[in-house]
Design a protein around this motif. Structure first.
Motif, PDB file in Angstrom:
ATOM      1  N   MET A  44       0.827  -1.200   0.000  1.00 38.68           N
ATOM      2  CA  MET A  44       0.000   0.000   0.000  1.00 38.68           C
ATOM      3  C   MET A  44       0.866   1.256   0.000  1.00 38.68           C
ATOM      4  SD  MET A  44      -2.717   1.031   3.004  1.00 38.68           S
ATOM      5  CE  MET A  44      -3.533  -0.565   2.915  1.00 38.68           C
ATOM      6  N   PRO A  45       0.590   2.211  -0.875  1.00 36.14           N
ATOM      7  CA  PRO A  45       1.400   3.437  -0.895  1.00 36.14           C
ATOM      8  C   PRO A  45       1.212   4.261   0.366  1.00 36.14           C
ATOM      9  CG  PRO A  45      -0.472   3.617  -2.395  1.00 36.14           C
ATOM     10  CD  PRO A  45      -0.438   2.200  -1.939  1.00 36.14           C
ATOM     11  N   ALA A  46       2.176   5.118   0.620  1.00 38.87           N
ATOM     12  CA  ALA A  46       2.174   5.902   1.851  1.00 38.87           C
ATOM     13  C   ALA A  46       0.915   6.744   2.013  1.00 38.87           C
ATOM     14  CB  ALA A  46       3.416   6.794   1.887  1.00 38.87           C
ATOM     15  N   ALA A  47       0.416   7.298   0.905  1.00 37.62           N
ATOM     16  CA  ALA A  47      -0.773   8.145   0.992  1.00 37.62           C
ATOM     17  C   ALA A  47      -1.980   7.346   1.479  1.00 37.62           C
ATOM     18  CB  ALA A  47      -1.067   8.778  -0.362  1.00 37.62           C
ATOM     19  N   ARG A  48      -2.129   6.128   0.974  1.00 34.38           N
ATOM     20  CA  ARG A  48      -3.257   5.300   1.401  1.00 34.38           C
ATOM     21  C   ARG A  48      -3.094   4.873   2.854  1.00 34.38           C
ATOM     22  NH1 ARG A  48      -8.288   4.455   2.196  1.00 34.38           N
ATOM     23  NH2 ARG A  48      -8.982   2.273   2.128  1.00 34.38           N
ATOM     24  N   ARG A  49      -1.868   4.582   3.281  1.00 37.84           N
ATOM     25  CA  ARG A  49      -1.636   4.244   4.689  1.00 37.84           C
ATOM     26  C   ARG A  49      -2.062   5.401   5.596  1.00 37.84           C
ATOM     27  NH1 ARG A  49       3.611   0.256   4.830  1.00 37.84           N
ATOM     28  NH2 ARG A  49       3.297  -0.582   2.749  1.00 37.84           N
ATOM     29  N   GLY A  50      -1.770   6.600   5.150  1.00 39.98           N
ATOM     30  CA  GLY A  50      -2.184   7.771   5.918  1.00 39.98           C
ATOM     31  C   GLY A  50      -3.692   7.890   5.993  1.00 39.98           C
ATOM     32  N   GLU A  51      -4.385   7.568   4.908  1.00 39.20           N
ATOM     33  CA  GLU A  51      -5.847   7.614   4.901  1.00 39.20           C
ATOM     34  C   GLU A  51      -6.432   6.605   5.880  1.00 39.20           C
ATOM     35  OE1 GLU A  51      -6.920   6.886   0.881  1.00 39.20           O
ATOM     36  OE2 GLU A  51      -6.225   8.841   0.145  1.00 39.20           O
ATOM     37  N   VAL A  52      -5.858   5.419   5.920  1.00 41.34           N
ATOM     38  CA  VAL A  52      -6.340   4.385   6.841  1.00 41.34           C
ATOM     39  C   VAL A  52      -6.135   4.832   8.288  1.00 41.34           C
ATOM     40  CG1 VAL A  52      -5.950   2.019   7.658  1.00 41.34           C
ATOM     41  CG2 VAL A  52      -6.046   2.492   5.193  1.00 41.34           C
ATOM     42  N   ARG A  53      -4.955   5.359   8.585  1.00 42.06           N
ATOM     43  CA  ARG A  53      -4.689   5.846   9.942  1.00 42.06           C
ATOM     44  C   ARG A  53      -5.665   6.950  10.333  1.00 42.06           C
ATOM     45  NH1 ARG A  53       0.794   5.717   8.275  1.00 42.06           N
ATOM     46  NH2 ARG A  53       0.718   7.987   7.993  1.00 42.06           N
ATOM     47  N   ARG A  54      -5.903   7.874   9.413  1.00 46.54           N
ATOM     48  CA  ARG A  54      -6.796   8.996   9.715  1.00 46.54           C
ATOM     49  C   ARG A  54      -8.232   8.522   9.908  1.00 46.54           C
ATOM     50  NH1 ARG A  54      -3.404  11.560   6.094  1.00 46.54           N
ATOM     51  NH2 ARG A  54      -4.794  11.118   4.326  1.00 46.54           N
TER      52      ARG A  54
END
Length: 272
Positions: A44-54
């Motif tokens: 998973m790209p970093a941007a999507r990981r950030g979306e999941v965390r948020r």
């Protein structure tokens, strides 16, 4: 003890809605099956990981951990004699460890019975080689990799807590531990699950618990009694996550999620 919902139970919902529903029901975490986020979730790209965390943070939840690690992509096996297949499977495992840490998870659960099916001692050695690599990567990432004993006939390698203990001790890593899945332990152990917890929790080798009934539905939806299990966890000082992991969702996923937490929260209040 903190309650987490295995997110495949409500996987038909967008991830943000999964978080909102779980939080509204009273769960404190989601135990995420990476395949619910796509076959390539392990990269998973970093941007999507950030979306999941948020999404989790905005709902007041945590990603408690990851499970069903090798369900996707298709064709994985850490027992395979085909070195390319074995290496790809290991790559997915190691990337999942990194993903777990970046999502804020504390543990990974290695179930994946089909992907650890063995036919001979060489297969078993390859499985342990992969687990040794996972243990080293988990130490570095600051997470715990949990070996899940699973019931026959679905799984033919590491079915009991005693067998899991042998692997954990051979590897000798503080980041590689065993766990209890109440369905599997209820089928495979020679003693009640509560007694197994009283036996194994004090060893320091047990790091996680999943609740499910032997009928493959959620706790409170079958004949298994969970009050003794909850009491055993209390008595042995367990303060980690309890993840709800049914395999049959009746009448549907959201209703199953609601019924499970109501039942288990009641038991936790009674035993407090």
């Amino acid at each position: 003890m903190k309650l987490s919902l295995c997110n495949e139970v409500i996987r038909e919902l967008p991830f943000e809605r999964q978080c909102a529903l779980a939080a509204a029901l009273g769960y404190r975490g989601l135990e995420v099956a990476p395949f619910t986020l796509g076959d390539d979730a392990w990269r998973m790209p970093a941007a999507r990981r950030g979306e999941v965390r948020r999404a989790c943070s905005d709902a007041g939840l945590e990603v408690s951990g990851l499970h069903w690690l090798l369900a996707a992509p298709a064709g994985l096996s850490i027992a395979s004699a085909d070195r390319a297949v074995w290496q790809r499977s290991l790559d997915v495992m190691l990337a999942s460890i990194e993903l777990c840490a970046e999502l804020g998870g504390a543990y990974l659960v290695h179930g994946s019975p089909a992907q650890r099916r063995v036919a001979d001692p060489d297969d078993a050695r390859r499985v342990e080689e992969a687990w040794a690599a996972a243990a080293a990567a988990s130490e570095k990432a600051g997470v715990v990799y949990c070996l899940e004993p699973l019931a026959r006939p679905d799984c033919n390698f590491v079915n009991t807590l005693r067998e899991a203990e042998a692997v954990v001790r051979r590897l000798g890593s503080p980041a590689f531990k065993l766990m209890v899945d109440t369905l599997a332990s209820g089928l495979e152990e020679r003693e009640p699950v509560a007694d197994a917890i009283r036996r194994w929790m004090p060893t320091g080798l047990m790091a996680h618990v999943q609740f499910n009934d032997r009928n493959k539905r959620g706790p409170g939806e079958g004949a298994d009694k969970f009050a003794p299990v909850v009491q055993a966890l209390r008595d042995t000082g367990y303060d980690g996550w309890i993840a709800m992991e049914p395999f049959i969702y009746e009448p549907d996923g959201p209703t199953c999620a609601a019924r499970m937490i109501g039942y288990v929260q009641g038991l936790l209040e009674q035993s407090a």
